[in-house]
Scaffold this active site. Structure first.
Site, PDB file in Angstrom:
ATOM      1  CB  ALA A  68       1.261  28.403  70.185  1.00 18.71           C
ATOM      2  NE  ARG A 109      -2.145  24.493  62.775  1.00 19.66           N
ATOM      3  CZ  ARG A 109      -1.050  24.392  62.740  1.00 19.66           C
ATOM      4  NH1 ARG A 109      -0.364  24.494  61.842  1.00 19.66           N
ATOM      5  NH2 ARG A 109      -0.212  23.562  63.830  1.00 19.66           N
ATOM      6  CD  GLN A 122      -4.990  20.742  63.312  1.00 20.71           C
ATOM      7  OE1 GLN A 122      -5.666  19.942  63.366  1.00 20.71           O
ATOM      8  NE2 GLN A 122      -5.609  21.815  63.814  1.00 20.71           N
ATOM      9  CG  ASP A 148      -2.006  25.936  71.338  1.00 23.05           C
ATOM     10  OD1 ASP A 148      -1.823  24.405  71.162  1.00 23.05           O
ATOM     11  OD2 ASP A 148      -1.967  26.581  70.607  1.00 23.05           O
ATOM     12  NE  ARG A 199      -6.989  29.305  66.812  1.00 28.32           N
ATOM     13  CZ  ARG A 199      -6.470  28.117  66.426  1.00 28.32           C
ATOM     14  NH1 ARG A 199      -5.456  28.169  65.704  1.00 28.32           N
ATOM     15  NH2 ARG A 199      -6.973  27.017  66.919  1.00 28.32           N
ATOM     16  CG  ASN A 213      -0.666  20.279  72.000  1.00 29.03           C
ATOM     17  OD1 ASN A 213      -0.314  21.266  71.230  1.00 29.03           O
ATOM     18  ND2 ASN A 213      -0.414  19.223  71.459  1.00 29.03           N
TER      19      ASN A 213
HETATM   20  O1  MRU Z   1      -5.544  24.776  66.560  1.00 25.65           O
HETATM   21  P1  MRU Z   1      -4.062  24.770  65.836  1.00 25.65           P
HETATM   22  O2  MRU Z   1      -3.673  23.983  64.767  1.00 25.65           O
HETATM   23  O3  MRU Z   1      -3.451  26.138  66.061  1.00 25.65           O
HETATM   24  O4  MRU Z   1      -3.162  23.881  67.427  1.00 25.65           O
HETATM   25  C1  MRU Z   1      -1.946  24.072  67.141  1.00 25.65           C
HETATM   26  C2  MRU Z   1      -1.466  23.350  68.402  1.00 25.65           C
HETATM   27  O5  MRU Z   1      -2.118  22.611  69.080  1.00 25.65           O
HETATM   28  C3  MRU Z   1      -0.082  23.039  68.428  1.00 25.65           C
HETATM   29  O6  MRU Z   1       0.564  21.716  69.043  1.00 25.65           O
HETATM   30  C4  MRU Z   1       0.732  24.161  69.543  1.00 25.65           C
HETATM   31  O7  MRU Z   1       0.274  25.353  68.735  1.00 25.65           O
HETATM   32  C5  MRU Z   1       2.194  24.287  69.353  1.00 25.65           C
HETATM   33  S1  MRU Z   1       2.657  24.920  67.844  1.00 25.65           S
HETATM   34  C6  MRU Z   1       4.672  24.860  67.931  1.00 25.65           C
END
Ligand code: MRU
Length: 369
Positions: free
Chosen positions: A55, A53, A202, A243, A90, A253
């Site tokens: 971005a 996961r 996370q 994201d 996604r 985000n």
């Molecule tokens: O749902 P996720 O865990 O994929 O969400 C990730 C985030 O919100 C991160 O902050 C974003 O993708 C930036 S990663 C460099």
């Protein structure tokens, strides 16, 4: 990134030269397990079910997902099918579409084995570019952290972050973690407040693990603690990933980011975003247009963790009620202090008339792009 002193990338080809190795992030930090992706379906599942996961990592996995699909069938029909399948995994991170478009452009003029070779070449480049981008985000952000530390007379610089925008969310370095590691390695005294980041945690599970592996002082906090810490003067800056950023600078985000930005504004705490350029969606005017992923209610109604009595990782139900689970929110541009990119720190992502950004007056570290 280093785990137990060993250098890894979050995604790599296996020794067979074609199958793809990622960490199963659902198992971290309790178990460090690799998953071998061998076909399009596995790559798509890995993204949609969040084995991997973040971005940039979503985009890297999708790029190799295209390679795996073409390896099975390099026809135009299957190329189209692979694009659609991966694009549907996604909805929120724009990096996914960016990588798929890059892959389409790289393979469209080839057929058969040449098409497969072109796909692997571009996927490898996308991963290498991501590493270089994140290294340069670090070099852009380091002077900021250094200046803030100097302004504090070298006293501990307290940074608050949300979710995971570290090396697990990218191919290496991470976006927010790259300047943090560089500052830590340069001897700057810093400490990171890590939002646990419900519902999937996370922050508590992944960001804390990464910081621990790099030896960066950090403390996990409940998501609701940030505002209080800011009122107490315990946060010098917020630094989060994203994201998707739209032309007007709105930031999408992980859910909860917006509340931190509001609290930061109320307490005069600078709020910075760390991002690679592929996260800027120049085709979208403002954040209200971004599709917000709704995920399973089970992520809210249940929690997974190490049961200390059994020593096993177990899932627990934590409510008798139904739940709702919007996974992202929008932080309006007016709450953002700056955007730390591989090209420097931006005050605005677009100057209003063209796609040109407006840079903040902050020097780049030596060696930056
Ligand atoms: O749902 P996720 O865990 O994929 O969400 C990730 C985030 O919100 C991160 O902050 C974003 O993708 C930036 S990663 C460099």
């Amino acid at each position: 990134m280093k785990i137990g002193g060993v250098h890894y990338r979050s995604i790599a080809l296996n020794d067979d030269g074609w199958s793809v190795r990622i960490f199963d992030q659902r198992k971290l930090p309790w178990d460090l397990v690799h998953v071998k992706l061998v076909d399009l379906e596995m790559a798509a599942t890995a993204i949609s079910e969040m084995w991997t996961r973040g971005a940039p990592m979503i985009s890297a996995t999708a790029a190799y997902g295209m390679c795996l699909a073409l390896r099975g069938d390099a026809s135009d029909e299957n190329l189209e099918h692979a694009y659609k399948t991966l694009h549907a995994t996604r909805p929120t991170a724009i990096n996914l579409r960016w990588a798929l478009d890059e892959m389409m452009a790289a393979v469209k003029d080839f057929q058969g084995d040449d098409r497969i070779a072109a796909a692997y070449k571009r996927a490898g480049e996308i991963c290498d570019e991501d590493v270089e981008i994140n290294r340069n985000i670090g070099l852009s952000g380091l002077p900021l952290l250094r200046k803030m530390s100097q302004d504090k007379g070298g006293k501990t610089l307290n940074i608050l972050t949300h979710c995971n925008a570290g090396w697990l969310a990218t191919v290496d370095y991470g976006t927010i973690s790259s300047p943090i590691y560089m500052a830590h390695d340069a001897g700057i005294d810093l400490h990171v407040w890590v939002d646990e980041t419900r519902p999937r945690n996370q922050g508590a599970l992944l960001t804390a693990y990464e910081l621990q592996q790099h030896g960066v002082p950090h403390t996990v906090i409940a998501d609701n603690a940030g505002g209080h810490l800011m009122q107490q003067g315990e946060v010098d800056l917020c630094l989060v990933g994203t994201d998707r950023v739209t032309r007007n600078g709105d930031v999408c985000n992980k859910i909860g980011t917006y509340l931190k930005a509001l609290a930061a504004k109320d307490n005069n705490v600078p709020f910075y975003i760390a991002l690679p350029y592929p996260t800027i969606d120049y085709s979208m005017e403002s954040g209200d247009l971004i599709p917000i992923e709704g995920r399973s209610a089970r992520e809210v109604t249940h929690m997974t963790g190490l049961a200390e009595q059994s020593g096993k990782v177990e899932e627990f139900k934590i409510t008798l009620s139904d739940a709702s689970n919007p996974a992202f929110d929008i932080t309006p541009a007016r709450l953002v202090t700056g955007y730390i990119t591989e090209r420097g720190i931006l005050a605005k992502v677009c100057d209003g008339t063209s796609d040109n950004p407006v840079f903040m007056d902050m020097p780049l570290e030596k060696g930056a792009a």
